[in-house]
Design an enzyme around this catalytic site. Structure first.
Site, PDB file in Angstrom:
ATOM      1  N   LEU A  43     -80.035 -12.947 -17.185  1.00 40.04           N
ATOM      2  CA  LEU A  43     -78.809 -13.047 -17.963  1.00 40.04           C
ATOM      3  C   LEU A  43     -78.495 -11.789 -18.765  1.00 40.04           C
ATOM      4  CD1 LEU A  43     -79.237 -16.692 -19.343  1.00 40.04           C
ATOM      5  CD2 LEU A  43     -78.090 -15.931 -17.239  1.00 40.04           C
ATOM      6  N   HIS A  67     -72.795 -13.126 -18.762  1.00 43.92           N
ATOM      7  CA  HIS A  67     -73.101 -14.546 -18.586  1.00 43.92           C
ATOM      8  C   HIS A  67     -72.880 -15.306 -19.902  1.00 43.92           C
ATOM      9  CE1 HIS A  67     -75.935 -12.745 -15.438  1.00 43.92           C
ATOM     10  NE2 HIS A  67     -75.196 -13.584 -14.722  1.00 43.92           N
ATOM     11  N   SER A  90     -73.993  -6.214 -15.018  1.00 41.20           N
ATOM     12  CA  SER A  90     -74.421  -6.894 -13.797  1.00 41.20           C
ATOM     13  C   SER A  90     -75.938  -6.941 -13.782  1.00 41.20           C
ATOM     14  CB  SER A  90     -73.916  -6.108 -12.578  1.00 41.20           C
ATOM     15  OG  SER A  90     -74.616  -6.519 -11.418  1.00 41.20           O
TER      16      SER A  90
END
Ligand code: AMP
Length: 281
Positions: free
Chosen positions: A33, A37, A185
């Site tokens: 995460l 997120h 990412s």
């Protein structure tokens, strides 16, 4: 925060929560995460009373030679971050339970899945829609949040939910970026220090294109060209595609008009990164 691994336990808990009249929010992820997120969790919390996050690295959405085996995984760290962000339940199903022997049913959105990333990752979106449909059937949320970072995925999921009358609100959440513009990412972890510096080229190419459009340019070719030229200035970057397309059909636009998606897929070494921006003209 509760951690649940079994599908039947997850279903039973959702039954109880729904019986109490609470609105269920859902955030599907592959884990490792980051703030992107967590921004989905924040959005889900604003739209629901109870939030489930799933972590599942979905084998059927990875092609041969892609990074399924080495995809970063760290459940302890993820549990801490999810709990801190206000997730009520972390659902971490096992591959063997999601895809038991004899599993032969798939969900497929056709047409728009052949374009952009779909043209280079055959079967990827079939894997995504199948796992998302399964997770939506297990969790039965009122609302589910997805990142605009994966623009095509968001468009495909919206299509699936509408076409199959799933009755779930799908919310797109803006892309969270590092201070230098790089879209967050889990795969950024793969980048060497030099590749990480070079990776800002994706955001810079989108910025150049937006500036050109702001100055009045409406030629799709000119906008695709400026994105290509910008990326080509970075020796470590290798373009997979640049697109200036319609956000509904994902067909390349010329001239640019209506709901526009500018999208890029670029390799930095072995690592494939995507980014995009959306606007209406
Ligand atoms: P992933 O774990 O990469 O499959 O992503 C799970 C969800 O988080 C997807 O809906 C992604 O679009 C979303 N997401 C990934 N990166 C970002 C980001 N930088 N900003 C916002 N959402 C993101």
């Amino acid at each position: 925060m509760q951690l649940i691994e079994s599908i039947s336990d997850m279903r039973r808990l959702v039954d109880r929560i729904k019986a109490s009249g609470r609105r269920v929010g859902f955030v599907p992820t592959m884990g490792y995460l980051h703030e992107g997120h967590l921004s989905l969790v924040k959005e889900a919390r604003q739209r629901a009373d109870w939030v489930v996050m799933s972590i599942f690295v979905n084998p059927i959405q990875f092609g041969a030679g892609e990074d399924f085996a080495r995809y970063p995984r760290d459940l302890n760290r993820d549990s801490e971050l999810a709990s801190w962000a206000g997730v009520d339940v972390l659902f971490v199903p096992k591959v063997e339970e999601m895809y038991p022997s004899g599993f032969t049913s798939f969900v497929e959105v056709v047409g728009i899945t052949d374009r952009l990333c779909g043209a280079y990752r055959p079967g990827h979106f079939r894997g995504v829609t199948t796992v998302v449909a399964k997770l939506l059937n297990i969790i039965r949320p009122d609302v589910a949040c997805f990142g605009q970072k994966d623009a095509q995925q968001l468009i495909v999921i919206k299509r699936m939910v509408e076409d199959l009358n799933m009755g779930i609100e799908i919310v797109g959440v803006p892309t969270m970026r590092e201070p230098d513009g790089l879209a967050m990412s889990s795969r950024n972890k793969y980048l060497s220090a030099d590749e990480r510096r070079a990776a800002t080229i994706l955001y810079r190419a989108l910025k150049e294109a937006c500036a050109l459009i702001k100055s009045g340019e409406r030629s799709g070719d000119a906008v695709r060209r400026i994105m290509r030229q910008t990326i080509e200035q970075e020796p470590l970057a290798r373009i997979q595609y640049v697109s200036a397309c319609d956000r509904g059909t994902l067909e390349e636009l010329d001239p640019l008009q209506g709901p526009v998606l500018l999208a890029l897929a670029v390799f930095l070494g072995e690592t494939r990164l995507i980014d995009n921006t959306m606007f209406d003209l």
